[in-house]
Design a protein around this motif. Structure first.
Motif, PDB file in Angstrom:
ATOM      1  N   LYS A 114       0.839  -1.207   0.000  1.00 18.98           N
ATOM      2  CA  LYS A 114       0.000   0.000   0.000  1.00 18.98           C
ATOM      3  C   LYS A 114       0.875   1.260   0.000  1.00 18.98           C
ATOM      4  CE  LYS A 114      -4.404  -1.685   1.064  1.00 18.98           C
ATOM      5  NZ  LYS A 114      -4.173  -3.044   0.685  1.00 18.98           N
ATOM      6  N   SER A 115       1.857   1.232  -0.894  1.00 20.51           N
ATOM      7  CA  SER A 115       2.834   2.325  -0.957  1.00 20.51           C
ATOM      8  C   SER A 115       2.987   2.808  -2.395  1.00 20.51           C
ATOM      9  CB  SER A 115       4.197   1.837  -0.446  1.00 20.51           C
ATOM     10  OG  SER A 115       4.089   1.455   0.909  1.00 20.51           O
ATOM     11  N   LEU A 116       3.648   3.943  -2.550  1.00 12.28           N
ATOM     12  CA  LEU A 116       4.011   4.456  -3.873  1.00 12.28           C
ATOM     13  C   LEU A 116       5.486   4.810  -3.850  1.00 12.28           C
ATOM     14  CD1 LEU A 116       1.051   6.990  -4.460  1.00 12.28           C
ATOM     15  CD2 LEU A 116       1.327   4.782  -5.614  1.00 12.28           C
ATOM     16  N   LEU A 117       6.106   4.721  -5.026  1.00 10.18           N
ATOM     17  CA  LEU A 117       7.475   5.225  -5.206  1.00 10.18           C
ATOM     18  C   LEU A 117       7.362   6.294  -6.276  1.00 10.18           C
ATOM     19  CD1 LEU A 117      10.643   5.058  -5.061  1.00 10.18           C
ATOM     20  CD2 LEU A 117      10.499   3.319  -6.841  1.00 10.18           C
ATOM     21  N   ASN A 118       7.871   7.505  -5.991  1.00 10.71           N
ATOM     22  CA  ASN A 118       7.822   8.525  -7.045  1.00 10.71           C
ATOM     23  C   ASN A 118       9.125   9.292  -7.110  1.00 10.71           C
ATOM     24  OD1 ASN A 118       7.488  11.681  -6.547  1.00 10.71           O
ATOM     25  ND2 ASN A 118       6.737  10.623  -4.714  1.00 10.71           N
ATOM     26  N   ARG A 119       9.464   9.669  -8.334  1.00 10.98           N
ATOM     27  CA  ARG A 119      10.594  10.581  -8.542  1.00 10.98           C
ATOM     28  C   ARG A 119      10.156  11.636  -9.557  1.00 10.98           C
ATOM     29  NH1 ARG A 119      12.769   5.483 -10.073  1.00 10.98           N
ATOM     30  NH2 ARG A 119      12.607   5.040 -12.309  1.00 10.98           N
ATOM     31  N   MET A 120       9.002  12.247  -9.253  1.00  9.33           N
ATOM     32  CA  MET A 120       8.412  13.208 -10.188  1.00  9.33           C
ATOM     33  C   MET A 120       9.358  14.381 -10.446  1.00  9.33           C
ATOM     34  SD  MET A 120       5.559  11.643 -10.611  1.00  9.33           S
ATOM     35  CE  MET A 120       4.543  12.749 -11.552  1.00  9.33           C
ATOM     36  N   ILE A 260       9.513   7.141  -1.118  1.00 12.91           N
ATOM     37  CA  ILE A 260       8.498   6.145  -0.773  1.00 12.91           C
ATOM     38  C   ILE A 260       7.462   6.790   0.144  1.00 12.91           C
ATOM     39  CG2 ILE A 260       8.104   4.062   0.612  1.00 12.91           C
ATOM     40  CD1 ILE A 260       9.379   3.232  -1.907  1.00 12.91           C
ATOM     41  N   SER A 261       6.199   6.501  -0.158  1.00 12.74           N
ATOM     42  CA  SER A 261       5.100   7.008   0.683  1.00 12.74           C
ATOM     43  C   SER A 261       4.170   5.848   1.008  1.00 12.74           C
ATOM     44  CB  SER A 261       4.343   8.079  -0.106  1.00 12.74           C
ATOM     45  OG  SER A 261       3.870   7.523  -1.321  1.00 12.74           O
ATOM     46  N   GLY A 262       3.254   6.097   1.928  1.00 11.95           N
ATOM     47  CA  GLY A 262       2.262   5.071   2.275  1.00 11.95           C
ATOM     48  C   GLY A 262       2.752   4.140   3.365  1.00 11.95           C
TER      49      GLY A 262
END
Ligand SMILES: Cc1cc2nc3c(=O)[nH]c(=O)nc-3n(C[C@H](O)[C@H](O)[C@H](O)COP(=O)(O)O)c2cc1C
Length: 355
Positions: A114-120, A260-262
């Motif tokens: 239940k997480s996201l990985l972002n490098r926006m 990492i979030s969530g």
């Protein structure tokens, strides 16, 4: 299955960023009808409870859970996000000039966790366009904050000027502002979290803040050393900030480049938030806006019992949709009823008195 679950079934078949941009388009064009369709349009009928929380900066959040920065980066769906039961929303990060952000793909789902990985990398339409979106959106009387960041091409030693420009542009037109020096996706940004650099930013903002005094928060990273937190809180107090926002995403190089979030952030975020709350004791001017891995009502209860008041969500909202807010409200109502209180002030007091 609720409407959001159905929507998610389709959206989760798409590339995460494509799903995001298409959803934002829809939400910006049909805010009210989509809020109603999702069964989440703010219930305007009388409720037996008053869920509003007044912060030390004077802002009144209509509900103790708000929307975190990064979901509505360009302030294009304010009318939607303020018509569902968020207590406040934060738009941005906005930079002075528009920028593309990092190469795609740059947003990934970690579904099991239940997480996201972002490098926006602060992709956004820049302050002029976002300002005009902000002025057009219907805020439904809610608190709207704007999160500010430096352009990637701005040299580190000129970061102050970016924050100054952004403050001057947005301060008269929103309820709070956030200095974001905690995204892991702009090279060198997190280095600005050292005390000397922070001091320079706050000194640079002094004149603008004297002209227009809008509540100002600092958003911090969960990867700071815990022992560095009290000095940051002291500095926030010295410069009369309204508080801190903790936390931004965390780096986990084992999982890929980005933040990492969530779920995977929850524990780290919780520890940092509790350290901030401890450091804020005896500083009556400061509030903490908690964020990072908050997804269950228990997380809220835990945060409130530790002395926190309002928090934000991003990733759990992607996984659960607006129904999460309705569920939080229902569970909060049950807690209030069992404690024999009808407003949030008495609710918070009942937490410190009984446990
Ligand atoms: C895709 C994505 C983009 C984000 N963009 C921003 C941003 O532009 N500015 C910012 O301050 N935080 C940004 N965040 C961080 C969130 O605001 C929040 O601090 C973080 O995700 C932890 O909360 P959560 O676990 O509820 O998602 C972003 C998070 C995600 C997942």
């Amino acid at each position: 299955m609720n409407t959001y679950d159905l929507f998610k079934k389709i959206a989760f078949q798409l590339d995460p960023e494509l799903a995001h941009t298409q959803s934002m388009k829809l939400l910006s064009h049909f805010p009210e009808s989509l809020a109603t369709f999702m069964g989440a349009h703010e219930n305007l009928e009388e409720d037996e409870f008053d869920y509003s929380v007044t912060l030390k900066d004077g802002n009144i959040w209509t509900f103790p859970v708000g929307l975190a920065a990064g979901l509505d980066k360009n302030a294009e769906a304010i009318s939607f996000f303020t018509s569902i039961p968020f207590g406040a929303i934060e738009v941005g990060t906005v930079t002075p000039k528009p920028q593309e952000g990092n190469p795609k793909p740059r947003m990934f789902r970690l579904i099991e966790e239940k997480s996201l990985l972002n490098r926006m990398g602060f992709n956004n339409e820049g302050m002029e366009k976002i300002f005009s979106n902000l002025m057009k959106g219907d805020r439904h009387g809610k608190v709207v904050g704007v999160n500010l960041g430096k352009n990637k091409t701005t040299p580190q030693e000129e970061a102050n000027l970016d924050y100054q420009k952004l403050y001057a542009k947005f301060a008269p037109h929103c309820q709070y502002l956030v200095i974001n020096v905690s995204s892991p996706n702009t090279p060198g940004l997190r280095d600005l979290q050292n005390i000397e650099s922070l001091k320079e930013i706050f000194v640079a903002l002094k004149e603008e803040r004297e002209k227009v005094s809008t509540p100002l928060y600092l958003k911090i990273s969960p990867d700071l050393a815990l022992e560095d937190i009290p000095a940051i809180v002291d500095l926030a107090d010295e410069f009369k900030l309204s508080g801190l926002i903790a936390t931004n995403t965390t780096i986990r190089p084992d999982l890929g480049v980005g933040g990492i979030s969530g779920g995977l952030l929850h524990e780290k975020g919780r520890v940092v938030r509790e350290k901030v709350l401890e450091a804020m004791k005896g500083k009556p001017g400061l509030d903490l806006i908690g964020v990072g891995g908050i997804s269950r009502f228990e997380d809220l209860m835990h945060f409130w019992k530790a002395g926190g008041r309002v928090c934000q969500v991003y990733t759990s909202f992607i996984y659960q949709g607006p129904q999460m807010l309705l569920d939080f409200k229902k569970q909060l109502a049950a807690e209030m009823r069992s404690r024999g209180v009808t407003n949030m002030n008495d609710f918070f007091q009942s937490l410190s008195a009984k446990e």
